[in-house]
Design a protein around this motif. Structure first.
Motif, PDB file in Angstrom:
ATOM      1  N   SER A  20      38.646  46.886  44.040  1.00 17.92           N
ATOM      2  CA  SER A  20      38.846  45.443  43.927  1.00 17.92           C
ATOM      3  C   SER A  20      37.862  44.893  42.907  1.00 17.92           C
ATOM      4  O   SER A  20      36.796  45.481  42.670  1.00 17.92           O
ATOM      5  CB  SER A  20      38.674  44.741  45.276  1.00 17.92           C
ATOM      6  OG  SER A  20      37.384  44.948  45.800  1.00 17.92           O
ATOM      7  N   SER A  70      41.281  40.621  42.088  1.00 20.16           N
ATOM      8  CA  SER A  70      42.378  41.580  41.986  1.00 20.16           C
ATOM      9  C   SER A  70      42.056  42.807  42.823  1.00 20.16           C
ATOM     10  O   SER A  70      40.893  43.144  43.043  1.00 20.16           O
ATOM     11  CB  SER A  70      42.619  41.988  40.524  1.00 20.16           C
ATOM     12  OG  SER A  70      41.465  42.594  39.966  1.00 20.16           O
ATOM     13  N   CYS A  71      43.108  43.449  43.322  1.00 20.09           N
ATOM     14  CA  CYS A  71      42.942  44.705  44.061  1.00 20.09           C
ATOM     15  C   CYS A  71      43.962  45.704  43.518  1.00 20.09           C
ATOM     16  O   CYS A  71      45.034  45.313  43.036  1.00 20.09           O
ATOM     17  CB  CYS A  71      43.108  44.495  45.565  1.00 20.09           C
ATOM     18  SG  CYS A  71      44.625  43.670  46.055  1.00 20.09           S
ATOM     19  N   HIS A  72      43.614  47.000  43.605  1.00 23.88           N
ATOM     20  CA  HIS A  72      44.363  48.005  42.847  1.00 23.88           C
ATOM     21  C   HIS A  72      44.557  49.289  43.652  1.00 23.88           C
ATOM     22  O   HIS A  72      43.682  49.691  44.422  1.00 23.88           O
ATOM     23  CB  HIS A  72      43.612  48.317  41.548  1.00 23.88           C
ATOM     24  CG  HIS A  72      43.185  47.091  40.805  1.00 23.88           C
ATOM     25  ND1 HIS A  72      43.969  46.447  39.891  1.00 23.88           N
ATOM     26  CD2 HIS A  72      42.035  46.359  40.882  1.00 23.88           C
ATOM     27  CE1 HIS A  72      43.336  45.384  39.432  1.00 23.88           C
ATOM     28  NE2 HIS A  72      42.155  45.313  40.006  1.00 23.88           N
ATOM     29  N   GLY A 102      46.975  40.351  41.965  1.00 24.62           N
ATOM     30  CA  GLY A 102      45.968  39.475  41.380  1.00 24.62           C
ATOM     31  C   GLY A 102      46.120  38.026  41.790  1.00 24.62           C
ATOM     32  O   GLY A 102      47.211  37.578  42.170  1.00 24.62           O
ATOM     33  N   ALA A 107      43.295  48.915  49.491  1.00 23.16           N
ATOM     34  CA  ALA A 107      43.250  49.159  48.047  1.00 23.16           C
ATOM     35  C   ALA A 107      42.250  50.272  47.736  1.00 23.16           C
ATOM     36  O   ALA A 107      41.413  50.641  48.574  1.00 23.16           O
ATOM     37  CB  ALA A 107      42.865  47.890  47.307  1.00 23.16           C
ATOM     38  N   TYR A 115      45.145  52.503  37.204  1.00 29.60           N
ATOM     39  CA  TYR A 115      45.837  52.077  38.422  1.00 29.60           C
ATOM     40  C   TYR A 115      47.276  51.710  38.084  1.00 29.60           C
ATOM     41  O   TYR A 115      47.537  51.015  37.091  1.00 29.60           O
ATOM     42  CB  TYR A 115      45.127  50.885  39.067  1.00 29.60           C
ATOM     43  CG  TYR A 115      43.719  51.206  39.500  1.00 29.60           C
ATOM     44  CD1 TYR A 115      43.461  51.763  40.743  1.00 29.60           C
ATOM     45  CD2 TYR A 115      42.642  50.961  38.651  1.00 29.60           C
ATOM     46  CE1 TYR A 115      42.171  52.065  41.139  1.00 29.60           C
ATOM     47  CE2 TYR A 115      41.346  51.258  39.039  1.00 29.60           C
ATOM     48  CZ  TYR A 115      41.125  51.818  40.280  1.00 29.60           C
ATOM     49  OH  TYR A 115      39.844  52.127  40.665  1.00 29.60           O
ATOM     50  N   SER A 159      48.772  46.744  41.008  1.00 33.65           N
ATOM     51  CA  SER A 159      47.703  45.739  41.079  1.00 33.65           C
ATOM     52  C   SER A 159      48.240  44.430  41.630  1.00 33.65           C
ATOM     53  O   SER A 159      49.348  44.002  41.289  1.00 33.65           O
ATOM     54  CB  SER A 159      47.109  45.487  39.688  1.00 33.65           C
ATOM     55  OG  SER A 159      46.581  46.668  39.121  1.00 33.65           O
TER      56      SER A 159
END
Length: 241
Positions: free
Chosen positions: A38, A133-135, A119, A35, A114, A117
């Protein structure tokens, strides 16, 4: 995915004893999840203000997200659809036309640009919630990241109960768990404390009922408990002594 780096990351997370150490651990997790950034946040319904940690985000962006969390349509949709405990692609959960309603994306885009994503939101004690969450800015996540994020969530659950929740209210602090418990046994113990039975724990952790049964048996032995209710009784007595 090579799970060995994730195993080492979990160990590092468990040893993170400061905000700086936690942010450093999040940097490594961001890389493992492939990612660009985050975000880890803890929501307390009593205050309504999330406690947030981030990697790859500016302090300005982090402050904006924290102060505008009540407007986050992705978060609200996740909760409304009762997705707790499931790692999901947020853009699939809430397609862009819906996300654009009320100018949500226009307000957030300058601070959080972003396109993709993933989540996950986990229930904690006393109505609290832990979110991760990571993006990615330009390209979708590789296949299988949902499963990886799910495993990360399973690792975060007992750690958050023991390390994060007490910061918001020391009176609700969990005790130190007995020495010698494996990471999996700590997870099972915390899920038992939340009221889950063996079948629910197996589904939540993605393992067999026999595996959970064996872990509970090991917990009883290591804590000198006669049965499961005795185990939970000891945990409650320690919590509120």
């Amino acid at each position: 995915m090579d799970w060995q780096p994730l195993y080492y990351w979990i160990n590092e997370l468990c040893q993170a004893d400061s905000d700086d150490a936690l942010c450093h651990a999040l940097d490594k997790l961001t890389h493992l999840l492939q990612a660009d950034s985050s975000l880890l946040f803890l929501v307390d319904p009593q205050t309504g203000q999330p406690q947030s940690f981030a990697a790859g985000l500016s302090q300005r962006s982090l402050a904006f997200m924290a102060s505008h969390s009540k407007e986050d349509r992705y978060l609200h949709t996740y909760i409304e659809q009762n997705q707790f405990g499931h790692a999901v692609c947020l853009q699939e959960l809430l397609p862009r036309p819906k996300a654009e309603e009320d100018g949500f994306l226009d307000r957030f885009a300058p601070h959080f640009d972003y396109l993709y994503s993933m989540g996950l939101l986990l229930p904690l004690v006393n109505g609290r919630q832990l979110g991760l969450s990571c993006h990615r800015r330009r390209t979708p996540f590789p296949k299988g990241i949902e499963h990886t994020l799910q495993c990360v969530g399973a690792a975060l659950l007992p750690w958050a109960q023991l390390r994060l929740a007490p910061k918001l209210n020391p009176q609700l602090s969990f005790p130190a768990l007995p020495e010698g418990l494996t990471h999996a046994e700590c997870q099972v113990l915390q899920l038992l404390a939340q009221g889950m039975d063996g079948s629910e724990i197996a589904r939540h952790r993605g393992v067999s009922k026999e595996t959970v049964k064996s872990q509970i048996k090991s917990l009883l032995h290591k804590t000198d408990s006669r049965h499961q209710n005795h185990l939970l009784s000891q945990l409650r007595e320690t919590c509120f002594a």
